[in-house]
Design a protein around this motif. Structure first.
Motif, PDB file in Angstrom:
ATOM      1  N   GLU A   1       0.823  -1.211   0.000  1.00 14.19           N
ATOM      2  CA  GLU A   1       0.000   0.000   0.000  1.00 14.19           C
ATOM      3  C   GLU A   1       0.855   1.258   0.000  1.00 14.19           C
ATOM      4  OE1 GLU A   1      -2.608  -0.344   3.319  1.00 14.19           O
ATOM      5  OE2 GLU A   1      -3.781  -1.977   2.430  1.00 14.19           O
ATOM      6  N   ARG A   2       2.154   1.071  -0.209  1.00 14.72           N
ATOM      7  CA  ARG A   2       3.103   2.194  -0.273  1.00 14.72           C
ATOM      8  C   ARG A   2       4.351   1.682  -0.985  1.00 14.72           C
ATOM      9  NH1 ARG A   2       6.968   0.421   2.854  1.00 14.72           N
ATOM     10  NH2 ARG A   2       6.509  -0.852   4.681  1.00 14.72           N
ATOM     11  N   PHE A   3       5.239   2.615  -1.338  1.00 14.74           N
ATOM     12  CA  PHE A   3       6.505   2.194  -1.943  1.00 14.74           C
ATOM     13  C   PHE A   3       7.324   1.403  -0.924  1.00 14.74           C
ATOM     14  CE2 PHE A   3       5.756   5.856  -4.826  1.00 14.74           C
ATOM     15  CZ  PHE A   3       5.942   5.207  -6.039  1.00 14.74           C
ATOM     16  N   PRO A   4       7.852   0.241  -1.312  1.00 18.16           N
ATOM     17  CA  PRO A   4       8.721  -0.481  -0.373  1.00 18.16           C
ATOM     18  C   PRO A   4      10.013   0.300  -0.151  1.00 18.16           C
ATOM     19  CG  PRO A   4       8.744  -1.530  -2.539  1.00 18.16           C
ATOM     20  CD  PRO A   4       7.696  -0.474  -2.582  1.00 18.16           C
ATOM     21  N   SER A   5      10.517   0.251   1.059  1.00 21.61           N
ATOM     22  CA  SER A   5      11.745   0.969   1.377  1.00 21.61           C
ATOM     23  C   SER A   5      12.933   0.318   0.673  1.00 21.61           C
ATOM     24  CB  SER A   5      11.992   0.956   2.889  1.00 21.61           C
ATOM     25  OG  SER A   5      12.292  -0.365   3.323  1.00 21.61           O
ATOM     26  N   GLU A   6      14.044   0.996   0.666  1.00 26.29           N
ATOM     27  CA  GLU A   6      15.248   0.443   0.041  1.00 26.29           C
ATOM     28  C   GLU A   6      15.661  -0.864   0.706  1.00 26.29           C
ATOM     29  OE1 GLU A   6      19.913   1.727  -0.274  1.00 26.29           O
ATOM     30  OE2 GLU A   6      18.419   3.263  -0.776  1.00 26.29           O
ATOM     31  N   GLU A   7      15.557  -0.927   2.023  1.00 27.06           N
ATOM     32  CA  GLU A   7      15.936  -2.148   2.738  1.00 27.06           C
ATOM     33  C   GLU A   7      14.955  -3.280   2.453  1.00 27.06           C
ATOM     34  OE1 GLU A   7      17.696  -5.035   5.072  1.00 27.06           O
ATOM     35  OE2 GLU A   7      18.482  -3.224   4.107  1.00 27.06           O
ATOM     36  N   GLU A   8      13.660  -2.969   2.372  1.00 25.43           N
ATOM     37  CA  GLU A   8      12.669  -3.995   2.033  1.00 25.43           C
ATOM     38  C   GLU A   8      12.950  -4.551   0.635  1.00 25.43           C
ATOM     39  OE1 GLU A   8       8.555  -2.851   4.363  1.00 25.43           O
ATOM     40  OE2 GLU A   8       9.151  -1.614   2.658  1.00 25.43           O
ATOM     41  N   GLN A   9      13.281  -3.652  -0.288  1.00 24.50           N
ATOM     42  CA  GLN A   9      13.610  -4.107  -1.635  1.00 24.50           C
ATOM     43  C   GLN A   9      14.869  -4.972  -1.624  1.00 24.50           C
ATOM     44  OE1 GLN A   9      13.165  -1.290  -5.004  1.00 24.50           O
ATOM     45  NE2 GLN A   9      12.596   0.212  -3.443  1.00 24.50           N
ATOM     46  N   ARG A  10      15.876  -4.558  -0.871  1.00 20.72           N
ATOM     47  CA  ARG A  10      17.132  -5.322  -0.813  1.00 20.72           C
ATOM     48  C   ARG A  10      16.874  -6.763  -0.367  1.00 20.72           C
ATOM     49  NH1 ARG A  10      20.630  -7.629   2.220  1.00 20.72           N
ATOM     50  NH2 ARG A  10      19.390  -7.227   4.096  1.00 20.72           N
ATOM     51  N   GLN A  11      16.031  -6.923   0.646  1.00 23.39           N
ATOM     52  CA  GLN A  11      15.733  -8.269   1.145  1.00 23.39           C
ATOM     53  C   GLN A  11      15.012  -9.107   0.098  1.00 23.39           C
ATOM     54  OE1 GLN A  11      13.564  -7.717   4.796  1.00 23.39           O
ATOM     55  NE2 GLN A  11      15.306  -6.842   5.892  1.00 23.39           N
TER      56      GLN A  11
ATOM     57  N   ALA B   1      -0.923  -0.151 -12.736  1.00 26.36           N
ATOM     58  CA  ALA B   1      -0.947   1.067 -11.931  1.00 26.36           C
ATOM     59  C   ALA B   1      -0.839   0.714 -10.454  1.00 26.36           C
ATOM     60  CB  ALA B   1      -2.235   1.841 -12.187  1.00 26.36           C
ATOM     61  N   LEU B   2      -0.021   1.444  -9.740  1.00 24.91           N
ATOM     62  CA  LEU B   2       0.084   1.257  -8.299  1.00 24.91           C
ATOM     63  C   LEU B   2      -1.068   1.998  -7.632  1.00 24.91           C
ATOM     64  CD1 LEU B   2       3.913   1.893  -7.795  1.00 24.91           C
ATOM     65  CD2 LEU B   2       2.748  -0.289  -8.106  1.00 24.91           C
ATOM     66  N   PRO B   3      -1.751   1.368  -6.679  1.00 19.21           N
ATOM     67  CA  PRO B   3      -2.903   2.028  -6.040  1.00 19.21           C
ATOM     68  C   PRO B   3      -2.528   3.305  -5.307  1.00 19.21           C
ATOM     69  CG  PRO B   3      -2.312  -0.012  -4.893  1.00 19.21           C
ATOM     70  CD  PRO B   3      -1.540   0.006  -6.164  1.00 19.21           C
ATOM     71  N   TYR B   4      -1.289   3.370  -4.837  1.00 21.91           N
ATOM     72  CA  TYR B   4      -0.843   4.546  -4.083  1.00 21.91           C
ATOM     73  C   TYR B   4      -0.074   5.530  -4.965  1.00 21.91           C
ATOM     74  CZ  TYR B   4       3.119   1.306  -4.030  1.00 21.91           C
ATOM     75  OH  TYR B   4       4.091   0.407  -4.391  1.00 21.91           O
ATOM     76  N   PHE B   5       0.053   5.231  -6.249  1.00 21.00           N
ATOM     77  CA  PHE B   5       0.738   6.113  -7.189  1.00 21.00           C
ATOM     78  C   PHE B   5      -0.024   6.066  -8.513  1.00 21.00           C
ATOM     79  CE2 PHE B   5       4.380   7.195 -10.072  1.00 21.00           C
ATOM     80  CZ  PHE B   5       4.727   8.406  -9.491  1.00 21.00           C
ATOM     81  N   PRO B   6      -1.292   6.527  -8.483  1.00 16.82           N
ATOM     82  CA  PRO B   6      -2.153   6.375  -9.665  1.00 16.82           C
ATOM     83  C   PRO B   6      -1.670   7.207 -10.847  1.00 16.82           C
ATOM     84  CG  PRO B   6      -3.207   7.784  -8.032  1.00 16.82           C
ATOM     85  CD  PRO B   6      -1.967   7.233  -7.386  1.00 16.82           C
TER      86      PRO B   6
END
Length: 754
Positions: free
Chosen positions: A477-487, A513-518
């Motif tokens: 529901e939001r952009f994943p953080s850099e650390e979340e992406q790294r994992q 389309a991302l729901p939080y970045f339409p």
């Protein structure tokens, strides 16, 4: 005329069934045109005859009895020629045929227009008049427009009628076209998933515990009354006495003496509460919408709002566990990945989604799981399918309802053949993909979820040609953080190490389309998507690339790929950001090597600049799905033009050959990660063109390996030289099927079943 057209269309859309719709059409069209007769003839697909189905002005006793073949009589002539026929004196036409019982002997003027839906002639709409005259241009134009407007409505109503008919009756089978989502055949029982509080998406079900349904309904009514009374109290100081009285009217709609009584009556007949509510509310909404008076028409909004509120409480309180049959076909307006998780995997046989595309998250997941899927089945009356026997053809993107015994038998044969083939292919898992004359072809996979990993490795994948990094973004529901992406990226890289993993930078826009970045655009496929988005938002791009580089530390199997590249400056700008990210990682003390960087060739401009692109990067990879779409100007996710999307189109094959030659001219590898690579016949042509890597969904990998191990490179090149001289995609496709058959691969051919 526009107002008349709109009113008739609205009224037909609100019809309870096909016959009701036909009777509305003939009545309203006759009145609108001021003629004496209006009739409709519909084609019976089983008998290939045009049946007299509705009339205003002729003998109603002949409805359902009189019929003509294509080319027979004036009606058959209109159907055969697929164009209007406007006659001053009908009986003088050489194709005129007199029906003694139909009652048209006193009518001389004749105007008939075909009713056509997606190239299929559904029937003929006719108006007649006693006066000998030719209908004028405006009248003919009106009837043609009316026919075009109503064709889709009639098609949908006809399918709905087939669904509602008793399975033991002689009702015509229904075949609904869609978009292939995941390959395979599925035969099973439909279970309908309804979205939250959508009156029009509630499936019809019968229940045994009527008392529990009544209790649930009355509790939901009580909760809605509480809500409305609370709103009335909150606004009490701001509304006049007259305005406040509207809330009393609102509450009165739900009384047992009004709509509420009708719902209770249906529940007592055995309908579940949600279905009874939906049925009654929709009937009243349509009743109000048909009214001419604007004030009364607006009451449809109030009724819909009330129904939606009650339905939401019913769904919230309905905690009963859904029973899934042994072979469940999950059906919904727009299926989601979360809905799949509620079904035991061993019971899930197939998926049908009215909306969505082959690129939808659920379709990607279905391919990873090996579940046959059809997306975009827009004409499917899905709320009526609960408990019905359904056949899915995931190869050709079709759904079959009430299939004839011979059609069902054919699908059962294909299903058995597929199972036998899969068992035979299991033995190839650890075998390399080498042609008969010793040419080695690496087979990689397309992934997007961790669920893809196990299946890919089980099928013998040698690497990842496309990891869709947008999938983790779509799941949040939001952009994943850099650390979340790294994992996330680390898990993918580790799972396949030391095999290479090609990670595509964020590719959103178009149908993703991302729901939080339409991204709302009139033409999203030609709009702000892919690299265009991330270059405009370098903070997103930099964070993603840093996460990839960090995840690659100590592994060294990362490759980065840039999507939707249209020009050289885009590549230069992206490369600058990637090198900047690498410098930042090094400054942080992380030992991260610079990975190979590649470009996706997906648009025509990239085809013609392929050599210039290859000079700047380490590899090229063709995204054949989008490239085919852009070359042919066909939205591959649109069921209405799906038959125009041909991956074997001569222009597509020429473009693919150009890209391969351009990459090799610069000494660079070229791969392909579209659906074409996962088709045995397509893989043979790509082998001949010189592609270095084929990447596909895991389910397709064994079939492609089998196909390439059964041919030699010289044969493949000879075949390529033959097909590039052909001008028609269908001709090319037939030649490739013939080639597979002569090499013992006829089981890979999946032609549509009619």
């Amino acid at each position: 005329m526009l107002n008349i057209l709109r009113h008739i269309t609205q009224e037909v859309n609100a019809a309870s069934g096909l016959q009701d719709a036909l009777e509305i059409i003939v009545r309203r069209v006759r009145d609108a045109m001021g003629t004496e007769v209006c009739s409709i003839y519909l084609r019976d697909p089983g008998e290939e005859r045009f049946i007299f189905r509705a009339t205003e002005g002729l003998n109603p006793e002949q409805v359902g009895i009189a019929s003509l073949a294509a080319g027979e009589g004036l009606v058959g002539t209109v159907a055969e020629r697929e164009e209007p026929l406007n006659l001053e004196n009908a009986e003088t036409h050489p194709n005129f045929r007199f029906f003694p019982d139909i009652g048209e002997e006193s009518f001389h003027a004749f105007l008939g227009v075909p009713i056509i839906h997606q190239r299929d002639v559904l029937g003929v709409l006719v108006v007649q008049q006693a006066q000998r005259r030719r209908f004028d241009e405006s009248e003919e134009a009106f009837l043609v427009t009316m026919s075009a407007q109503l064709a889709a409505v009639i098609a949908h109503a006809r399918v709905t009628g087939a669904v509602l008919a008793d399975a033991r009756s002689a009702s015509a089978p229904a075949k609904i076209g869609g978009v292939p989502g995941a390959p395979g055949i599925a035969i099973g029982t439909a279970v309908v998933v309804s979205p939250i509080a959508d009156l029009y998406a509630v499936p019809q079900r019968m229940v045994d515990d009527r008392r529990a349904e009544l209790s649930a309904f009355r509790h939901a009514l009580y909760r809605v009354r509480e809500d409305i009374e609370a709103v009335a109290d909150n606004l009490g100081g701001e509304l006049s006495r007259e305005d406040h009285a509207l809330f009393d009217v609102y509450l009165g709609i739900l009384d047992d003496s009004s709509i509420g009584r009708e719902v209770v009556s249906l529940i007592r007949e055995g309908h579940w509460a949600q279905g009874a509510l939906s049925q009654v509310m929709i009937e009243h909404i349509r009743h109000f919408e048909r009214m001419e008076h604007s004030y009364l028409k607006e009451r449809a909004v109030d009724v819909k709002d009330l129904g939606t509120r009650v339905l939401a409480y019913l769904q919230d309180s309905d905690k009963r566990e859904t029973q899934f049959p042994e072979q469940t076909i999950l059906v919904g307006e727009e299926l989601t990945a979360s809905s799949l998780g509620e079904i035991p995997r061993e019971r899930l046989a197939g998926l049908i989604s009215v909306r969505g595309s082959g690129n939808s998250h659920v379709a990607i997941l279905a391919r990873a799981m090996g579940v046959p899927t059809v997306m975009g089945a827009v004409d499917l009356p899905y709320t009526r399918l609960e408990g019905r026997d359904v056949v899915i053809d995931g190869y050709n993107g079709t759904v079959h309802l009430n299939p004839r015994p011979d059609v069902l038998a054919k699908f059962e044969e294909v299903l058995v053949s597929d199972r036998e083939l899969n068992k035979d292919l299991e033995a190839l898992r650890d075998q390399p993909c080498i042609t008969l004359d010793g040419h080695r072809m690496p087979l990689w996979v397309n992934t997007g979820l961790m669920a893809d990993v196990t299946r890919s490795l089980e099928q013998g994948a040698e690497g990842v040609g496309l990891y869709r990094t947008e999938v983790p973004f779509l799941l949040r529901e939001r952009f994943p953080s850099e650390e979340e992406q790294r994992q996330i990226y680390r898990n993918q890289l580790q799972a396949f190490a030391p095999r290479p993993v090609t990670m595509r930078t964020l590719d959103i826009g178009g149908d993703k389309a991302l729901p939080y970045f339409p991204i709302e655009e009139d033409n999203p496929f030609l709009g702000w998507r892919g690299i265009r988005v991330t270059l405009d938002h370098p903070e997103i791009f930099l964070a993603q690339v840093r996460a990839m580089l960090k995840a690659n530390a100590g592994l060294g199997n990362l490759r980065i790929m840039l999507p939707m590249i249209c020009s050289i400056p885009e590549v230069d700008e992206a490369l600058e950001l990637i090198h900047r990210s690498h410098r930042e990682i090094i400054q942080e003390g992380i030992e991260a090597e610079m990975p190979l960087i590649g470009v996706m060739v997906e648009v025509p401009s990239a085809v013609y600049q392929a050599r210039a692109l290859a000079k700047r990067v380490d590899f090229l990879s063709v995204g054949s799905n989008d490239l085919t779409q852009y070359l042919l100007a066909v939205d591959r996710n649109n069921a209405r033009v799906a038959d125009l999307y041909h991956s074997m189109h001569p222009a597509v094959l020429q473009a693919l050959r150009l890209v391969a030659d351009a990459a090799h001219a610069e000494g660079k590898n070229v791969g392909i990660c579209g659906e074409l690579a996962g088709e045995p016949e397509g893989a043979v042509l790509l082998l001949a063109m010189g592609y270095d890597i084929l990447s596909m969904n895991a389910t397709s990998l064994p079939k492609v390996k089998k196909a390439l191990r059964n041919v030699n490179l010289i044969e493949a090149k000879s075949l390529l030289e033959e097909v590039v001289t052909m001008d028609d995609a269908a001709e090319i496709h037939h030649r490739l099927e013939s080639f597979l058959a002569t090499h013992g691969m006829e089981k890979f051919i999946h032609n549509p079943v009619d």
